[in-house]
Design a protein around this motif. Structure first.
Motif, mmCIF file in Angstrom:
data_model
loop_
_atom_site.group_PDB
_atom_site.id
_atom_site.type_symbol
_atom_site.label_atom_id
_atom_site.label_comp_id
_atom_site.label_asym_id
_atom_site.label_seq_id
_atom_site.Cartn_x
_atom_site.Cartn_y
_atom_site.Cartn_z
ATOM 1 N N LEU A 79 1.056 -1.309 -0.047
ATOM 2 C CA LEU A 79 -0.089 0.008 -0.076
ATOM 3 C C LEU A 79 0.959 1.231 -0.082
ATOM 4 C CD1 LEU A 79 -2.881 1.155 0.398
ATOM 5 C CD2 LEU A 79 -2.338 1.098 2.920
ATOM 6 N N TYR A 80 1.053 2.108 -0.914
ATOM 7 C CA TYR A 80 1.681 3.173 -1.240
ATOM 8 C C TYR A 80 0.883 4.346 -0.530
ATOM 9 C CZ TYR A 80 4.702 0.681 -4.573
ATOM 10 O OH TYR A 80 5.451 -0.209 -5.100
ATOM 11 N N ILE A 81 1.611 5.001 0.474
ATOM 12 C CA ILE A 81 1.304 6.239 0.953
ATOM 13 C C ILE A 81 1.778 7.444 0.185
ATOM 14 C CG2 ILE A 81 0.673 7.553 3.193
ATOM 15 C CD1 ILE A 81 0.990 4.589 4.532
ATOM 16 N N VAL A 82 0.901 7.966 -0.439
ATOM 17 C CA VAL A 82 1.218 9.410 -1.394
ATOM 18 C C VAL A 82 0.531 10.406 -1.120
ATOM 19 C CG1 VAL A 82 1.841 9.871 -3.642
ATOM 20 C CG2 VAL A 82 1.671 7.533 -3.020
ATOM 21 N N ASP A 83 1.217 11.723 -0.883
ATOM 22 C CA ASP A 83 0.607 12.776 -0.635
ATOM 23 C C ASP A 83 -0.558 13.193 -1.654
ATOM 24 O OD1 ASP A 83 -0.011 15.868 -0.947
ATOM 25 O OD2 ASP A 83 1.224 15.804 0.731
ATOM 26 N N SER A 84 -1.928 13.363 -1.268
ATOM 27 C CA SER A 84 -2.916 13.662 -2.163
ATOM 28 C C SER A 84 -2.899 14.715 -3.194
ATOM 29 C CB SER A 84 -4.275 13.792 -1.363
ATOM 30 O OG SER A 84 -5.346 14.196 -2.138
ATOM 31 N N ASP A 85 -1.995 15.747 -2.882
ATOM 32 C CA ASP A 85 -1.658 16.891 -4.076
ATOM 33 C C ASP A 85 -0.931 16.257 -5.074
ATOM 34 O OD1 ASP A 85 -3.357 18.536 -2.243
ATOM 35 O OD2 ASP A 85 -1.633 19.337 -1.484
ATOM 36 N N ARG A 86 0.238 15.461 -4.647
ATOM 37 C CA ARG A 86 1.020 14.893 -5.711
ATOM 38 C C ARG A 86 0.155 14.011 -6.511
ATOM 39 N NH1 ARG A 86 6.420 15.457 -5.181
ATOM 40 N NH2 ARG A 86 6.982 16.506 -3.185
ATOM 41 N N TYR A 120 -1.640 -1.192 -4.011
ATOM 42 C CA TYR A 120 -2.858 -0.047 -3.607
ATOM 43 C C TYR A 120 -2.137 1.209 -3.485
ATOM 44 C CZ TYR A 120 -4.938 -4.591 -3.460
ATOM 45 O OH TYR A 120 -5.496 -6.159 -3.511
ATOM 46 N N VAL A 121 -3.030 2.338 -3.411
ATOM 47 C CA VAL A 121 -2.521 3.560 -3.017
ATOM 48 C C VAL A 121 -3.488 4.263 -2.125
ATOM 49 C CG1 VAL A 121 -2.325 5.930 -3.933
ATOM 50 C CG2 VAL A 121 -1.456 4.043 -5.321
ATOM 51 N N LEU A 122 -2.906 4.622 -1.053
ATOM 52 C CA LEU A 122 -3.718 5.320 0.109
ATOM 53 C C LEU A 122 -3.220 7.001 -0.132
ATOM 54 C CD1 LEU A 122 -5.233 5.733 2.601
ATOM 55 C CD2 LEU A 122 -3.259 5.303 4.015
ATOM 56 N N GLU A 123 -4.358 7.889 -0.362
ATOM 57 C CA GLU A 123 -4.093 9.209 -0.601
ATOM 58 C C GLU A 123 -3.934 9.794 0.796
ATOM 59 O OE1 GLU A 123 -6.434 11.602 -3.240
ATOM 60 O OE2 GLU A 123 -7.045 9.762 -4.297
ATOM 61 N N TRP A 124 -2.690 10.184 1.054
ATOM 62 C CA TRP A 124 -2.435 10.757 2.386
ATOM 63 C C TRP A 124 -2.894 12.183 2.376
ATOM 64 C CZ3 TRP A 124 2.525 13.754 3.803
ATOM 65 C CH2 TRP A 124 2.616 14.017 5.247
ATOM 66 N N LYS A 125 -3.702 12.885 3.308
ATOM 67 C CA LYS A 125 -4.072 13.937 3.619
ATOM 68 C C LYS A 125 -3.484 14.424 4.900
ATOM 69 C CE LYS A 125 -7.931 14.039 0.869
ATOM 70 N NZ LYS A 125 -8.100 14.875 -0.241
ATOM 71 N N PRO A 126 -2.368 15.317 4.666
ATOM 72 C CA PRO A 126 -1.710 15.833 5.907
ATOM 73 C C PRO A 126 -2.795 16.482 6.771
ATOM 74 C CG PRO A 126 -0.375 16.043 4.005
ATOM 75 C CD PRO A 126 -1.536 15.703 3.481
ATOM 76 N N THR A 127 -2.891 16.195 7.950
ATOM 77 C CA THR A 127 -3.907 16.741 8.937
ATOM 78 C C THR A 127 -3.270 17.209 10.236
ATOM 79 O OG1 THR A 127 -5.517 15.245 7.906
ATOM 80 C CG2 THR A 127 -6.099 16.413 10.033
ATOM 81 N N PRO A 128 -3.225 18.403 10.593
ATOM 82 C CA PRO A 128 -2.626 18.984 11.989
ATOM 83 C C PRO A 128 -3.846 18.252 13.053
ATOM 84 C CG PRO A 128 -3.770 20.684 11.008
ATOM 85 C CD PRO A 128 -4.116 19.533 9.957
ATOM 86 N N GLY A 129 -3.106 17.773 14.326
ATOM 87 C CA GLY A 129 -3.948 17.445 15.239
ATOM 88 C C GLY A 129 -4.693 16.390 14.805
ATOM 89 N N CYS A 130 -5.659 15.977 16.010
ATOM 90 C CA CYS A 130 -6.511 14.783 15.978
ATOM 91 C C CYS A 130 -7.785 14.771 15.358
ATOM 92 C CB CYS A 130 -6.547 14.006 17.261
ATOM 93 S SG CYS A 130 -4.889 13.605 17.856
ATOM 94 N N GLY A 135 -12.695 16.889 4.356
ATOM 95 C CA GLY A 135 -11.721 16.249 3.366
ATOM 96 C C GLY A 135 -11.072 15.355 3.856
ATOM 97 N N THR A 136 -10.934 14.805 5.170
ATOM 98 C CA THR A 136 -9.941 14.049 5.814
ATOM 99 C C THR A 136 -10.492 12.632 6.257
ATOM 100 O OG1 THR A 136 -10.243 14.778 8.018
ATOM 101 C CG2 THR A 136 -8.458 15.749 6.368
ATOM 102 N N ARG A 137 -11.938 12.660 6.166
ATOM 103 C CA ARG A 137 -12.557 11.345 6.822
ATOM 104 C C ARG A 137 -12.315 10.176 6.073
ATOM 105 N NH1 ARG A 137 -16.356 11.151 10.451
ATOM 106 N NH2 ARG A 137 -16.805 13.226 10.248
ATOM 107 N N GLY A 138 -12.318 10.382 4.536
ATOM 108 C CA GLY A 138 -12.086 9.309 3.820
ATOM 109 C C GLY A 138 -10.752 8.736 3.791
ATOM 110 N N TYR A 139 -9.666 9.706 3.848
ATOM 111 C CA TYR A 139 -8.512 9.233 4.405
ATOM 112 C C TYR A 139 -8.414 8.416 5.557
ATOM 113 C CZ TYR A 139 -3.581 9.410 6.501
ATOM 114 O OH TYR A 139 -2.542 9.130 7.101
ATOM 115 N N LEU A 140 -8.806 8.937 6.387
ATOM 116 C CA LEU A 140 -8.962 8.256 7.717
ATOM 117 C C LEU A 140 -9.466 6.890 7.908
ATOM 118 C CD1 LEU A 140 -9.344 11.541 10.311
ATOM 119 C CD2 LEU A 140 -7.027 10.433 9.791
ATOM 120 N N GLN A 141 -10.626 6.821 7.248
ATOM 121 C CA GLN A 141 -11.268 5.594 7.147
ATOM 122 C C GLN A 141 -10.396 4.537 6.319
ATOM 123 O OE1 GLN A 141 -15.036 7.089 5.462
ATOM 124 N NE2 GLN A 141 -16.164 6.888 7.625
ATOM 125 N N GLN A 142 -10.174 5.030 5.303
ATOM 126 C CA GLN A 142 -9.217 3.864 4.388
ATOM 127 C C GLN A 142 -7.844 3.571 5.131
ATOM 128 O OE1 GLN A 142 -9.443 2.437 1.603
ATOM 129 N NE2 GLN A 142 -11.533 3.289 1.802
#
Length: 177
Positions: A79-86, A120-130, A135-142
């Motif tokens: 599972l590749y973790i890649v910045d969503s913007d990239r 597989y690819v996981l679109e990493w969404k950098p998120t400050p704090g917890c 826009g981050t719920r999908g990333y956290l669920q995946q």
């Protein structure tokens, strides 16, 4: 980082084990039986192609029979973790890049390139704090989905199948930036 763990009772001990690519290769590839070196080289090839398209890959979670005592695993799961913007920039830049990203994300590299890699690819969404931000719920669920999946061991007993009983590697590639 600590050295990757040894195989215990046929598999990685429960948990996410962070290591470098070199540490993973030393622990699970070098001098091991079967086609591990060839499969690892195929994973490195796909990783290099993906990196050339997106620029950086933060990390890769690795799992499957490759990280067991199975003498001749058929492939490696990643599972590749890649910045969503990239990912967005690469897909918009070139239709061939978009095709490659879709092929890697949908575990089609086996068919497209004839390699023994389930990717597989996981679109990493950098998120400050917890907090769960817009826009981050999908990333956290995946992320939770993959962690949950790769800690399980298939079993006919539904209760045992649901209990985390094995581990996987997080291979730091370019790091989280």
């Amino acid at each position: 980082m600590t050295a990757p763990p040894s195989i215990v009772d046929g598999q990685l001990p429960h948990g996410r084990w962070v290591c470098t690519e070199e540490e993973a290769k030393a622990a699970y590839v070098n001098g091991k039986p079967g086609d591990r070196e060839a499969i690892w080289a195929e994973w490195q090839q796909i990783t290099g192609v993906l990196r050339a398209v997106v620029g950086e890959i933060a990390a890769c979670w690795l799992s499957g029979s490759f990280f067991t005592d199975k003498p001749d695993p058929s492939d490696i799961d990643c599972l590749y973790i890649v910045d969503s913007d990239r990912l967005v920039q690469a897909a918009q830049a070139d239709a061939r890049h978009a095709w490659l990203l879709q092929t890697v994300a949908a575990s089609q590299v086996k068919n497209a390139f004839g390699v023994r890699v389930d990717s597989y690819v996981l679109e990493w969404k950098p998120t400050p704090g917890c907090e769960v931000l817009e826009g981050t719920r999908g990333y956290l669920q995946q992320r939770g989905y993959w962690d949950n999946l790769w800690c399980r061991v298939r079993d006919a007993d539904a209760r045992l199948d649901a209990i985390p009983r094995r581990g996987y590697l997080e291979v730091q590639l370019d790091g989280y930036k």
